[in-house]
Scaffold this active site. Sequence first.
Site, PDB file in Angstrom:
ATOM      1  N   TYR A  81       3.747  14.235 -14.479  1.00 20.72           N
ATOM      2  CA  TYR A  81       3.000  13.844 -15.678  1.00 20.72           C
ATOM      3  C   TYR A  81       3.316  14.792 -16.833  1.00 20.72           C
ATOM      4  CZ  TYR A  81      -0.703  12.558 -18.881  1.00 20.72           C
ATOM      5  OH  TYR A  81      -1.381  12.141 -19.991  1.00 20.72           O
ATOM      6  N   SER A 120       0.768  14.578 -24.691  1.00 25.91           N
ATOM      7  CA  SER A 120      -0.445  15.229 -24.193  1.00 25.91           C
ATOM      8  C   SER A 120      -0.268  16.731 -24.320  1.00 25.91           C
ATOM      9  CB  SER A 120      -0.666  14.856 -22.720  1.00 25.91           C
ATOM     10  OG  SER A 120      -1.662  15.677 -22.133  1.00 25.91           O
TER      11      SER A 120
END
Length: 248
Positions: free
Chosen positions: A144, A134
């Site tokens: 994350y 990401s």
Amino acid sequence: MYKRQPGATAGIGAAFARRLAADGFSLVLVARDESRLAEEAGRLRLRYGVPVDLLPADLGTEEGLARVEARCREGVDLLVNNAGFGHKGAFLQTPVEDELVMLKVHCEAVLRLTLAALPGMRERDRGGVINVASVAAYFTRGTYSASKAWVVNFSESAAAEAGSARVKVMALCPGFVRTEFHQRASMDMSGTPGILWLKADDVARTAMRDLALGKRVSVPSLRYKVILNVGRLVPHGLASRISARIGR
């Protein structure tokens, strides 16, 4: 409680399945929801006429991860590691048990499945691995973003050690993609500008092109390339504060 993305049955995973089926690949689909997996497989067989095998598995468990790992050792031409999920709350508001599952899915699964698939690819002198990371990997946003930064670094390292131009490993770093990801994590994304949203099919198409070109990191869309380049010019401390404010 965390809510994980449904693997090959939705979002980026489903977009890759459609793209690969259209290119004539035989598929092995992995997801937790067996009934939904069967429905997706049926649609792909009917539309594209390709063989589709099902492998129901939860990569957040040792049993599920070991099952998929064993299948990768049998041999695959292309491995797409796209399973993932997000937490709604901030780092200090998230139970450590949920953070550990995130690390198992985002990091341990990527590590083990990549290492299971690569030896066979090197023997045949062909193959590819796409690890979905990401753009969050380049910013600070709890576990994350930290886990996605690991995916990028690991993928680049694996690509360097693959030892063949015909065996490719690439990290895919999309921005916001219109999938079930945010809804499943109960994230309110209503304030996100429309220009920042990408289509899953466009992300899969760009990834396949960049893999063929031998890129080790793929950032779909010019807008996100610009964002990352600008971000590199901002002092790290300031970038961290901005990222934390956006997260709140």
